[in-house]
Design an enzyme around this catalytic site. Structure first.
Site, PDB file in Angstrom:
ATOM      1  CG  ASP A 474       0.744  -8.953  -3.294  1.00 47.67           C
ATOM      2  OD1 ASP A 474       0.645  -7.570  -3.453  1.00 47.67           O
ATOM      3  OD2 ASP A 474       1.681  -9.138  -4.343  1.00 47.67           O
ATOM      4  CD  GLU A 477      -2.367  -3.181  -3.598  1.00 47.35           C
ATOM      5  OE1 GLU A 477      -3.067  -3.036  -4.617  1.00 47.35           O
ATOM      6  OE2 GLU A 477      -1.383  -2.660  -3.050  1.00 47.35           O
ATOM      7  CG  ASP A 539       4.422  -4.841  -7.460  1.00 43.78           C
ATOM      8  OD1 ASP A 539       5.463  -6.147  -6.656  1.00 43.78           O
ATOM      9  OD2 ASP A 539       3.365  -4.917  -8.841  1.00 43.78           O
TER      10      ASP A 539
END
Length: 750
Positions: A474, A477, A539
């Site tokens: 995950d 970024e 998400d």
């Protein structure tokens, strides 16, 4: 305190109060200069010296006006203050001024001064810039393949000391459509729009915001001759796809200070042929996918609130009791939330030098959250359920780390394995995460082989001794700003987009070194990510819009070479979806490479927001949810041999597994009117029901002979078919020539 950061936080879409905007001023455009100060400072001014090309210098003093302070896209004064923002931001004041349009060949030198309440001044150091201007540069582009560049369109933006960007145009004929660009949530055909390519964490509403975790500077041009292109760069790029001039695709790209090829600052490669040929040529350059084991095609189960061994086993028991097959469980909330290598409640003696620990170093209390993780993993494996653990590529620094987390942070700094940033005095210091998730965390440089090895060795016991089968990689970024420095010398403008590629690669290498398949599950990526594991769309809310956006994302990612892709079907955030949305999206997910449900953390409030079928059934009061969902997953199980075979063909040929219709029907303009249909492999046409309340659904059938998978009825192609759409199925059509060998997959559901 008075602070000015010329390039701000590095947020790609929002300017900070204390930055220069634009960060690289252009001739003829106004320039905004700003600072943030502690609240006691007053009368902030900018001392400005302008030196023209004739050497004459003009000095002025410009007052600044107080403004709301904003950082990382969030307003501090007078607006919502996210919990992730640093304490300093809460008391800071913003000040700005805008100077007149910058002149080319003029050097601007400036600093800021403010009055202290006790008397005296506080000031910044001097900063400077030169206004950049576009100029023709026909030799600045290195072209590989059939040259399609409009030659007089090539220009370079130069500030007098170095090139900043390159711009050029490609011709578009009226019938051509432009698609690809990595994972895109808003459309397949981008003709008439503008977009950019930079890795960014857009929390929800990616389709509305038109931002993405997984961009690529690669596109197909469909129609006409059939071609595509790839910009050989990891820096940010921009695209005007017939928006300002319908006959041109105008491309702009950041460039480095030095020429990359002779006198050229950027390489662009053109590919010719069908979409599959274009994609295969692209992947031969950047790397294609590796085959993953069959279990990735089974149902993935996940919930962020499954944070104990007993809860994991309870949910897996419910799968068994309801007869719903499951192939893997993703455990997000397993760790101590500090090291992200130790299970919560595990007892151990911290390694003082940050060295890796082994399973034997841990004791698991009987009444702790995870009393015996090894026994849990063994039991799940006995049930043919694989185990995937969540990860984040950061060393958490808030709250201040203690124990092993502190030792790991100290070792990372001491051994020089971190990404660095420029300090206010120009020196380099460890980068502190500027994003809103895990703010101020340290970031290991996973693009560096030695730093990646140091990081992943801490997780080796999880794979080799505990038996973990994969990692949910995950984040990815968090690298913001061109001032960042990687260990190989790359600056942030070049390295930030590459970080998520290296992140998944590092974890895949760990798994392979332990004899496991390289199953990583990432949301962020860039060119090169095709070779590293599986991906999900990030998400998203539980809405019909989000459902449709996710379908666009999967199809565009597939057209860019991502093979193993899925999304949190029916969304993961907010209250639970309706039974209809849940089952419609689950039915679509049956025919997507990765089928996963997942739910966001909700502070364990009741009622539960888990996206399990039994919770959706309980919450909605619809008793059909569990039996219909069971039917869908059983169908998915029967599809696995076909998915395996077709994934191998994808790897060999480049034709996507989840394949937009234009791949096989480039001259059929009707396919663009039905953008959310796709081919699953060579033989299955999938038409998901993406509108609420539908009782039947219209599907476009391209050329060929088709069989309705549910009724066996034959249809001739190049027409639409309106067919019933009960909740336990979506329209699926099979190529007539393979119907006899495939009808058994669907027979049990007829």
């Amino acid at each position: 305190m008075i602070r000015h950061k010329p390039f701000g936080s590095g947020h790609p879409y929002v300017n900070d109060t204390d930055q220069r905007s634009p960060a690289r001023p252009r001739a003829g455009e106004p320039v905004t200069l700003g600072v943030r100060t502690s609240p006691e400072l007053t009368n902030v001014v900018c001392e400005l010296a302008e030196t023209g090309h004739d050497g004459t210098t003009t000095h002025t003093t410009v007052p600044l006006t107080r403004v709301p302070a904003a950082s990382r896209g969030q307003v501090v004064d007078g607006g919502h203050l996210a919990s992730a923002q640093a304490k300093l931001a809460r008391s800071a004041s913003g000040w700005q001024t805008t100077i007149t349009p910058a002149d080319p060949l003029t050097t601007y030198k400036y600093r800021f001064t403010a009055d202290k309440p006790e008397g005296g001044k506080e000031q910044t150091r001097w900063f400077s810039f030169q206004a950049a201007a576009w100029k023709a540069a026909p030799q600045a582009l290195h072209i590989i393949g059939n040259d399609r560049v409009i030659r007089d369109s090539v220009e370079v933006l130069h500030d007098g000391s170095r090139p900043l960007r390159i711009r050029f145009a490609l011709p578009l004929t009226p019938e051509e459509r432009v698609t690809g660009f990595g994972e895109r949530f808003d459309a397949l055909d981008h003709r008439g729009s503008t977009l950019d390519a930079v890795v960014f964490e857009q929390y929800k509403s990616q389709g509305a915001k038109r931002k993405t975790y997984l961009p690529m500077p690669f596109a197909h041009v469909i129609g006409g001759d059939g071609w595509g292109f790839h910009l050989d760069t990891s820096r940010r790029t921009w695209y005007d796809i017939g928006a300002s001039d319908e006959s041109r695709l105008i491309i702009e790209a950041e460039v480095g200070p030095e020429a990359a090829h002779g006198d050229a600052f950027l390489s662009v490669k053109f590919f010719e042929g069908t979409p599959a040929e274009v994609l295969r040529s692209f992947l031969s350059d950047v790397g294609g996918p590796k085959e993953l084991p069959d279990w990735v095609f089974k149902l993935w189960a996940s919930g962020n609130e499954w944070n104990t061994q007993s809860e994991i086993m309870r949910q897996m028991d419910l799968h068994r009791e309801t007869g719903i097959p499951v192939g893997s469980v993703v455990i997000e909330a397993w760790s101590d939330e500090a090291t992200f290598t130790a299970f919560r409640d595990a007892e151990y003696q911290p390694s003082p030098d940050g060295a890796p620990l082994r399973l034997s170093d841990f004791t698991f209390p009987e009444h702790g959250a995870w009393p015996d993780p090894k026994a849990m993993v063994d039991e799940l494996h006995a049930r043919d359920i694989q185990v995937v653990l969540w990860q984040i590529p950061l060393i958490k620094m808030r709250p201040h780390p203690l124990g092993q987390a502190r030792n790991d942070a100290d070792a990372a700094v001491r051994e020089g394995g971190l990404i660095r940033e420029e300090a206010p005095d120009g020196s380099l210091r460890p980068y502190r995460n500027r994003g809103w998730w895990f703010p101020l965390g340290l970031m290991p440089d996973l693009t560096d082989p030695e730093a990646a090895r140091w990081w992943t060795e801490k997780r080796r016991y999880l794979v080799e001794e505990l038996g973990i089968d994969g990692f949910k990689t995950d984040g990815g970024e968090h690298a913001w700003g061109e001032d960042l420095r990687y260990l190989n010398g790359m600056r942030g403008d070049e390295g930030n987009n590459l970080f998520p590629v290296a992140y998944a690669k590092a974890y895949g290498a760990l798994l392979e070194s332990a004899g496991k398949a390289p199953v990583t599950f990432s949301r962020a990526g860039f060119t090169g990510s095709q070779a590293h594991g599986a991906f999900w769309a990030g998400d998203e809310d539980s809405t019909w819009d989000a459902f449709r956006w996710s379908m666009y994302a999967g199809l565009s990612a597939a057209s860019s070479g991502i093979l193993y892709w899925g999304w949190d079907f029916a969304g993961f955030s907010g209250d639970v979806p309706t039974a209809e949305l849940y089952l419609r999206s689950a039915a679509a997910a049956v025919f997507v490479p990765i089928m996963q449900y997942h739910s966001e953390f909700n502070h364990h409030r009741k009622p539960s927001r888990d996206r399990t079928p039994w919770n959706i059934q309980e919450r909605t009061g619809d008793d059909t949810v569990v039996p219909v969902f069971r039917e869908l997953v059983e169908l998915r199980e029967r599809l696995i041999p076909y998915l395996r075979e077709q994934a191998r063909k994808t790897i060999a040929t480049g034709a996507p597994l989840m394949r937009p219709l234009y791949f096989d029907h480039t001259d059929d303009q009707e396919v663009w009117k039905h953008p959310l249909q796709w081919m699953l492999g060579d033989h299955l046409l999938i038409s998901p029901v993406t509108e609420e309340g539908a009782q039947s659904w219209t599907t476009y059938l391209p050329a060929g002979s088709w069989i309705d998978a549910w009724t066996g009825e034959t249809y001739v192609g190049q027409q639409t078919a309106d067919v019933p759409a009960p909740m336990n199925r979506i329209p699926v059509f099979v190529h007539a020539e393979v119907w006899d060998e495939m009808k058994s997959i669907f027979a049990a559901d007829s």
